[in-house]
Motif scaffolding. Structure first.
Motif, PDB file in Angstrom:
ATOM      1  N   VAL A  32       0.847  -1.201   0.000  1.00 24.91           N
ATOM      2  CA  VAL A  32       0.000   0.000   0.000  1.00 24.91           C
ATOM      3  C   VAL A  32       0.882   1.250   0.000  1.00 24.91           C
ATOM      4  CG1 VAL A  32      -1.694   1.340   1.330  1.00 24.91           C
ATOM      5  CG2 VAL A  32      -2.002  -1.127   1.054  1.00 24.91           C
ATOM      6  N   LEU A  33       1.906   1.267   0.833  1.00 26.56           N
ATOM      7  CA  LEU A  33       2.831   2.403   0.848  1.00 26.56           C
ATOM      8  C   LEU A  33       3.516   2.547  -0.506  1.00 26.56           C
ATOM      9  CD1 LEU A  33       4.397   4.657   2.362  1.00 26.56           C
ATOM     10  CD2 LEU A  33       6.086   2.897   2.936  1.00 26.56           C
ATOM     11  N   ALA A  34       3.951   1.439  -1.081  1.00 30.81           N
ATOM     12  CA  ALA A  34       4.633   1.477  -2.384  1.00 30.81           C
ATOM     13  C   ALA A  34       3.737   2.067  -3.456  1.00 30.81           C
ATOM     14  CB  ALA A  34       5.087   0.070  -2.777  1.00 30.81           C
ATOM     15  N   THR A  39       8.654   3.879  -4.859  1.00 32.61           N
ATOM     16  CA  THR A  39       9.682   2.896  -4.528  1.00 32.61           C
ATOM     17  C   THR A  39      10.551   3.301  -3.337  1.00 32.61           C
ATOM     18  OG1 THR A  39       9.726   2.228  -6.846  1.00 32.61           O
ATOM     19  CG2 THR A  39      11.586   1.546  -5.497  1.00 32.61           C
ATOM     20  N   LYS A  40      11.079   4.514  -3.331  1.00 33.88           N
ATOM     21  CA  LYS A  40      12.031   4.898  -2.286  1.00 33.88           C
ATOM     22  C   LYS A  40      11.442   4.820  -0.879  1.00 33.88           C
ATOM     23  CE  LYS A  40      15.024   7.710  -5.182  1.00 33.88           C
ATOM     24  NZ  LYS A  40      15.519   9.067  -5.459  1.00 33.88           N
ATOM     25  N   PRO A  41      10.266   5.399  -0.620  1.00 31.60           N
ATOM     26  CA  PRO A  41       9.705   5.262   0.728  1.00 31.60           C
ATOM     27  C   PRO A  41       9.406   3.801   1.095  1.00 31.60           C
ATOM     28  CG  PRO A  41       8.614   7.040  -0.437  1.00 31.60           C
ATOM     29  CD  PRO A  41       9.465   6.322  -1.441  1.00 31.60           C
ATOM     30  N   ALA A  42       8.982   3.011   0.116  1.00 31.08           N
ATOM     31  CA  ALA A  42       8.681   1.600   0.389  1.00 31.08           C
ATOM     32  C   ALA A  42       9.963   0.814   0.671  1.00 31.08           C
ATOM     33  CB  ALA A  42       7.910   0.983  -0.771  1.00 31.08           C
ATOM     34  N   LEU A  43      11.048   1.136  -0.045  1.00 33.68           N
ATOM     35  CA  LEU A  43      12.336   0.497   0.250  1.00 33.68           C
ATOM     36  C   LEU A  43      12.784   0.831   1.671  1.00 33.68           C
ATOM     37  CD1 LEU A  43      14.249   1.136  -3.106  1.00 33.68           C
ATOM     38  CD2 LEU A  43      13.566  -1.097  -2.211  1.00 33.68           C
ATOM     39  N   THR A  79      13.752  -5.335   2.474  1.00 36.68           N
ATOM     40  CA  THR A  79      13.897  -4.061   1.769  1.00 36.68           C
ATOM     41  C   THR A  79      13.377  -4.153   0.345  1.00 36.68           C
ATOM     42  OG1 THR A  79      15.814  -3.428   3.101  1.00 36.68           O
ATOM     43  CG2 THR A  79      15.550  -2.314   0.982  1.00 36.68           C
ATOM     44  N   VAL A  80      13.723  -5.218  -0.362  1.00 34.05           N
ATOM     45  CA  VAL A  80      13.375  -5.307  -1.779  1.00 34.05           C
ATOM     46  C   VAL A  80      11.874  -5.405  -2.031  1.00 34.05           C
ATOM     47  CG1 VAL A  80      15.626  -6.205  -2.462  1.00 34.05           C
ATOM     48  CG2 VAL A  80      13.781  -7.812  -1.901  1.00 34.05           C
ATOM     49  N   VAL A  81      11.087  -5.631  -0.994  1.00 32.41           N
ATOM     50  CA  VAL A  81       9.627  -5.574  -1.158  1.00 32.41           C
ATOM     51  C   VAL A  81       9.232  -4.195  -1.675  1.00 32.41           C
ATOM     52  CG1 VAL A  81       7.395  -5.672   0.050  1.00 32.41           C
ATOM     53  CG2 VAL A  81       9.182  -7.319   0.612  1.00 32.41           C
ATOM     54  N   GLY A  82      10.023  -3.195  -1.337  1.00 37.02           N
ATOM     55  CA  GLY A  82       9.751  -1.836  -1.787  1.00 37.02           C
ATOM     56  C   GLY A  82       9.747  -1.648  -3.287  1.00 37.02           C
ATOM     57  N   LEU A  86       7.547   0.161  -8.153  1.00 37.23           N
ATOM     58  CA  LEU A  86       7.925   0.440  -9.543  1.00 37.23           C
ATOM     59  C   LEU A  86       6.717   0.766 -10.419  1.00 37.23           C
ATOM     60  CD1 LEU A  86      10.681  -2.287 -10.097  1.00 37.23           C
ATOM     61  CD2 LEU A  86      11.007   0.198  -9.894  1.00 37.23           C
ATOM     62  N   VAL A  87       5.566   0.235 -10.082  1.00 36.83           N
ATOM     63  CA  VAL A  87       4.362   0.494 -10.876  1.00 36.83           C
ATOM     64  C   VAL A  87       3.532   1.642 -10.315  1.00 36.83           C
ATOM     65  CG1 VAL A  87       4.252  -1.894 -11.699  1.00 36.83           C
ATOM     66  CG2 VAL A  87       2.934  -1.229  -9.692  1.00 36.83           C
ATOM     67  N   ALA A  88       4.021   2.300  -9.266  1.00 38.16           N
ATOM     68  CA  ALA A  88       3.236   3.362  -8.619  1.00 38.16           C
ATOM     69  C   ALA A  88       2.824   4.485  -9.566  1.00 38.16           C
ATOM     70  CB  ALA A  88       3.989   3.912  -7.409  1.00 38.16           C
ATOM     71  N   PRO A  89       3.688   5.003 -10.434  1.00 38.40           N
ATOM     72  CA  PRO A  89       3.231   6.082 -11.320  1.00 38.40           C
ATOM     73  C   PRO A  89       2.070   5.654 -12.228  1.00 38.40           C
ATOM     74  CG  PRO A  89       5.630   6.008 -11.289  1.00 38.40           C
ATOM     75  CD  PRO A  89       5.140   4.781 -10.570  1.00 38.40           C
ATOM     76  N   ALA A  90       2.167   4.470 -12.816  1.00 34.79           N
ATOM     77  CA  ALA A  90       1.075   3.977 -13.670  1.00 34.79           C
ATOM     78  C   ALA A  90      -0.176   3.713 -12.842  1.00 34.79           C
ATOM     79  CB  ALA A  90       1.511   2.713 -14.401  1.00 34.79           C
ATOM     80  N   PHE A  91       0.018   3.180 -11.630  1.00 34.31           N
ATOM     81  CA  PHE A  91      -1.117   2.916 -10.733  1.00 34.31           C
ATOM     82  C   PHE A  91      -1.823   4.222 -10.374  1.00 34.31           C
ATOM     83  CE2 PHE A  91      -2.765   2.780  -6.376  1.00 34.31           C
ATOM     84  CZ  PHE A  91      -3.671   1.735  -6.473  1.00 34.31           C
TER      85      PHE A  91
END
Length: 185
Positions: A32-34, A39-43, A79-82, A86-91
């Motif tokens: 949800v955060l991602a 990506t950066k905050p989720a990482l 960490t890599v769950v973040g 990567l799809v956040a902008p399209a989402f």
């Protein structure tokens, strides 16, 4: 990010084993955060979650065999769950355009990206470090693939169901609030 990491860690204390499958609830808040912030905050949240899990569970439960395995399976794997971000902008574009089906599909992709990368780290650690626990005659890589793969599938299904439901009924969770600078506050 710290709240998400703490929430993900708290979810680790819920029963999460079904036979040999361990379902990972913490993937949900990090995804949800991602999708909300990228990506950066989720990482960063994943790193904090991994460090918390290492300190609160890994070291005390015998989940650390050596330093390299401990780093791979805790700080790195969490960490890599973040990368789910990567799809956040399209989402975000799909969400703002009102394309719910596309937003749900991108949320699925987000869950699968984060889960796959996390469990790939666990697979590698299982193959290299936990392989001696494989049943006699079974290759270490196969043992790791079965045990970590089943957990990845279970965790993915749970996260896909919950995140999809949240996208459909609680879209506000995914819409970032504008941030204020310290000068404006």
């Amino acid at each position: 990010m710290a709240i998400i990491a703490a929430f993900a860690m708290a979810l680790e204390y819920l029963p999460h084993s079904i036979n040999a499958i361990q379902v990972n609830y913490g993937l949900i808040p990090v995804t949800v955060l991602a999708l909300r912030r990228g990506t950066k905050p989720a990482l960063a949240a994943g790193l904090v979650w991994g460090l918390l899990d290492l300190l609160l569970r890994g070291l005390s439960d015998g989940g650390v065999l050596n330093v390299v395995q401990g780093i791979l399976e805790y700080p790195i794997a969490f960490t890599v769950v973040g990368f789910a971000g990567l799809v956040a902008p399209a989402f975000q574009s799909a969400l703002h355009a009102g394309h719910k089906n596309r937003a749900v599909a991108l949320a699925w992709a987000s869950v699968l990206i984060g889960t796959f990368i996390k469990y790939f780290c666990h697979f590698l650690a299982g193959w290299v470090y936990w392989g001696s626990y494989a049943p006699k005659g079974q290759a270490a890589w196969l043992y790791s693939l079965i045990s970590n793969g089943s957990s990845a599938v279970g965790s993915s299904i749970l996260a896909i169901v919950v995140v999809s439901a949240l996208v459909l009924i609680a879209q506000h969770l995914f819409v970032p609030k504008p941030t204020q600078s310290l000068r404006q506050a």
